[in-house]
Design an enzyme around this catalytic site. Structure first.
Site, short mmCIF file in Angstrom:
data_model
loop_
_atom_site.label_atom_id
_atom_site.label_comp_id
_atom_site.label_asym_id
_atom_site.label_seq_id
_atom_site.Cartn_x
_atom_site.Cartn_y
_atom_site.Cartn_z
N GLY A 182 -15.88 86.68 4.29
CA GLY A 182 -16.62 87.78 4.93
C GLY A 182 -15.84 89.08 4.91
N GLY A 209 -13.61 91.24 6.14
CA GLY A 209 -12.56 91.21 7.15
C GLY A 209 -11.93 92.57 7.38
N ARG A 210 -12.22 93.49 6.47
CA ARG A 210 -11.69 94.85 6.66
C ARG A 210 -12.64 95.87 6.06
NH1 ARG A 210 -7.06 96.03 2.23
NH2 ARG A 210 -7.70 94.55 0.64
N LYS A 223 -14.00 100.36 3.03
CA LYS A 223 -13.00 99.30 2.92
C LYS A 223 -11.72 99.78 3.57
CE LYS A 223 -11.02 96.46 -0.81
NZ LYS A 223 -11.22 96.13 -2.22
N ASP A 238 -5.14 92.55 9.43
CA ASP A 238 -5.17 93.71 10.33
C ASP A 238 -6.41 94.60 10.12
OD1 ASP A 238 -4.61 94.92 7.93
OD2 ASP A 238 -2.65 95.72 8.52
N GLY A 239 -7.23 94.25 9.13
CA GLY A 239 -8.45 95.02 8.89
C GLY A 239 -8.21 96.36 8.21
N ARG A 249 -16.99 103.34 -0.74
CA ARG A 249 -17.41 103.00 -2.09
C ARG A 249 -18.91 102.75 -2.19
NH1 ARG A 249 -14.66 97.06 -3.14
NH2 ARG A 249 -16.21 95.92 -1.96
N ARG A 255 -22.61 88.77 -3.47
CA ARG A 255 -21.60 88.09 -4.29
C ARG A 255 -22.03 86.64 -4.51
NH1 ARG A 255 -16.65 90.92 -2.15
NH2 ARG A 255 -17.48 92.55 -0.82
N ASP A 261 -15.92 85.18 -4.51
CA ASP A 261 -16.29 86.26 -3.57
C ASP A 261 -16.08 87.63 -4.21
OD1 ASP A 261 -13.55 85.16 -3.22
OD2 ASP A 261 -13.25 86.95 -2.00
P1 AMP Z 1 -9.83 90.31 -1.31
O1 AMP Z 1 -8.62 89.54 -1.74
O2 AMP Z 1 -9.55 91.75 -1.01
O3 AMP Z 1 -11.01 90.08 -2.19
O4 AMP Z 1 -10.22 89.71 0.12
C1 AMP Z 1 -10.43 88.35 0.38
C2 AMP Z 1 -10.75 88.17 1.84
O5 AMP Z 1 -9.65 88.55 2.66
C3 AMP Z 1 -11.93 88.96 2.34
O6 AMP Z 1 -12.60 88.19 3.30
C4 AMP Z 1 -11.29 90.17 2.97
O7 AMP Z 1 -12.11 90.76 3.96
C5 AMP Z 1 -10.05 89.55 3.59
N1 AMP Z 1 -8.97 90.54 3.76
C6 AMP Z 1 -8.17 91.07 2.80
N2 AMP Z 1 -7.28 91.93 3.34
C7 AMP Z 1 -7.50 91.94 4.68
C8 AMP Z 1 -6.91 92.61 5.80
N3 AMP Z 1 -5.91 93.47 5.65
N4 AMP Z 1 -7.43 92.36 7.02
C9 AMP Z 1 -8.44 91.51 7.20
N5 AMP Z 1 -9.04 90.84 6.20
C10 AMP Z 1 -8.58 91.05 4.95
MG MG Z 2 -12.82 90.77 -2.31
#
Ligand code: AMP
Ligand code: MG
Length: 493
Positions: free
Chosen positions: A91, A93-94, A114, A126-127, A177, A184, A253
């Site tokens: 989901g 997360g940030r 993002k 940390d979002g 963006r 997805r 994803d």
């Molecule tokens: P990504 O690797 O960016 O495709 O992200 C994979 C998952 O990790 C997704 O659910 C993102 O929302 C979560 N995510 C990545 N970085 C962070 C972050 N700094 N804080 C919270 N969730 C994150």
């Molecule tokens: Mg991603």
């Protein structure tokens, strides 16, 4: 307030039609939102008022601090296979979907943030996002767009005024963006994993309406939907291979239903041709290596197919599997055809002969292990189409095998209708001279983190017209200097 208040004509179908597929949410308050980069051209296509957005009010919106009128900010639910292992819940997360906009042609786009703070999907994260990776995504997306590759695009990059813990303290940033949607493969997986088949059907119907409306009234529309996503992904990944792009984290994803490239994290373009090229620091087994991307695309599409089985035939699962497998099995043929056609254009062929596939494969065999710069190779080959062979041969450590190939190719050209100058021109229209070279990207991001945006904006400008060789830009053409060393990129930063 001026009479130039930021205004968006949102029309939020996801929020309206897909309740239960997301959590309504707000961004974190950023202490001092500041616009670092703004995409005037894209804003204009979207009918947005750039002057109103390049303001403190606009910065607060793009940082996620203030939701503009008509927005319905939400965090989307999705699952995903990451490096082959399934996570039932990832989901946003940030990230937040702010809402949907229609461009001047009536096409629908998500406006998404993002790095806008924690959400119920954040788990331990940390979002947040930081400036370097935000600008990398900005640059790569714009470069891909100019190269003719379907992609999400950056509308704005803002800093938040906050320091974020990464490898040391880094300037916090948010990327605004634009994407055709954020549906997805993992969105389907989220509901399929919970056996919520009504929701999978609702999602598929939504995706069909949004991306493949011509299928809505057809029999077997879910099978048609699978074929359509397969076609778009085959087209997309073939383009990546034509250009030397390594996505780096093709988790389910990070694969869109629309066929756009999404989530530029540990991505990079190859300098030397190498099917095994990997840049991501965590891809130790080369799952997402340059030459493995079509295999992974098919693997991911198979995961999508699995989520659709009860929709394809609710009563007879054997039949559903048979039908879906038939579609998935078309991938290799379609991919090879698309890839070969694109390669034909890259080597200057306007006609089709049966032996072209072999000719192209022999070219890659000649390149193997020769440390040939993949981008310069095709530009120099255009000179060879004009009879000047030296430059392209000089790219090889040992050009013996390649010289034999040149003879075969030049024989083949005699049976092709284009004259030499038209051929060289046609080749230069599909083979870029400027790509986001790793050392240039790195240089631009390091400078930007030290408050000097000049190298970034210059690189962005160079990459906005990648096929036209221009005076004064020689330094953007070549591969990284020896001293640059092997390039490593990092995820989720
Ligand atoms: P990504 O690797 O960016 O495709 O992200 C994979 C998952 O990790 C997704 O659910 C993102 O929302 C979560 N995510 C990545 N970085 C962070 C972050 N700094 N804080 C919270 N969730 C994150
Ligand atoms: Mg991603």
């Amino acid at each position: 307030m001026t009479n130039h208040d930021p205004k968006f004509d949102f029309d939020n179908t996801y929020a309206r039609e897909l309740e239960g597929f997301y959590v309504p949410w707000q961004g974190a308050k950023a202490p001092a939102p500041t616009i670092v980069q703004f995409n005037d051209e894209l804003a204009d296509d979207l009918g947005l008022d750039s002057d109103a957005l390049k303001t403190a009010d606009g910065a607060a919106i793009f940082a996620g601090s203030v939701a503009p009128d008509g927005a319905a900010p939400l965090a989307q639910a999705y699952a995903g296979h990451q490096f082959g292992g399934f996570s039932e819940q990832l989901g946003d997360g940030r990230a937040l979907l702010l809402g949907e906009l229609l461009d001047k042609e009536g096409a629908r786009f998500d406006l998404h943030l993002k790095g806008s703070g924690r959400t119920p999907f954040s788990r331990g994260g940390d979002g947040k996002a930081v400036l370097g990776p935000v600008l990398r995504e900005y640059l790569m997306g714009e470069a891909m767009h100019a190269l003719g590759v379907p992609t999400t695009r950056a509308l704005a990059a803002v800093t938040t005024g906050e320091e974020v813990v990464r490898d040391g303290m880094k300037p916090g940033a948010v990327l605004a963006r634009i994407a055709s949607s954020h549906l997805r493969v993992g969105t389907f997986q989220f509901f399929a994993a919970r056996k919520e088949w009504d929701k999978v059907r609702q999602l598929a119907d939504y995706a069909i309406d949004r991306h493949y409306p011509e299928l809505a009234q057809t029999d077997d529309k879910y099978l048609g939907f699978l074929s359509a996503v397969l076609e778009n992904q085959a087209q997309l990944v073939a383009k990546w291979l034509h250009l030397g792009f390594v996505h780096g984290v093709m988790n389910t994803d990070n694969m869109t239903i629309s066929g756009e490239t999404i989530d530029y994290g540990p991505c990079a373009f190859v300098d030397e041709y190498d099917p095994k090229a990997v840049f991501s620091s965590i891809d130790r087994d080369g799952r997402y290596a340059f030459g493995n991307q079509p295999v992974i695309a098919q693997w991911n599409l198979t995961r999508l197919a699995e989520t659709l089985l009860p929709l394809i035939d609710a009563d007879d699962s054997e039949n559903a599997i048979r039908l879906a497998t038939n579609v998935i099995n078309t991938f290799v043929g379609r991919y090879t055809e698309i890839w070969t056609n694109g390669m034909r254009a890259k080597i200057g062929l306007a006609s089709v002969e049966e032996g072209d596939g072999d000719l192209i494969n022999d070219m890659f065999t000649a390149m193997d292990g020769q440390k040939v710069d993949y981008t310069l190779f095709f530009r120099h080959l255009a000179h060879a189409a004009l009879g000047k062979n030296d430059e392209v041969i000089a790219l090889f450590e040992d050009g013996t095998k390649f010289e034999s190939w040149l003879t075969l190719w030049q024989d083949r050209l005699l049976r092709d209708p284009l004259d030499p100058s038209a051929r060289a021109k046609a080749m230069n229209k599909v083979n870029p001279i400027y790509i986001p070279r790793n050392h240039r990207v790195e240089e631009a991001l390091v400078a930007a983190e030290a408050d000097d945006l000049a190298p970034f904006t210059k690189l962005l400008e160079v990459l906005s017209d990648p096929f036209t060789k221009r005076a004064g830009l020689d330094a953007y053409e070549g591969p990284a200097p020896e001293g640059f060393g092997p390039y490593k990129t990092f995820c989720g930063t």
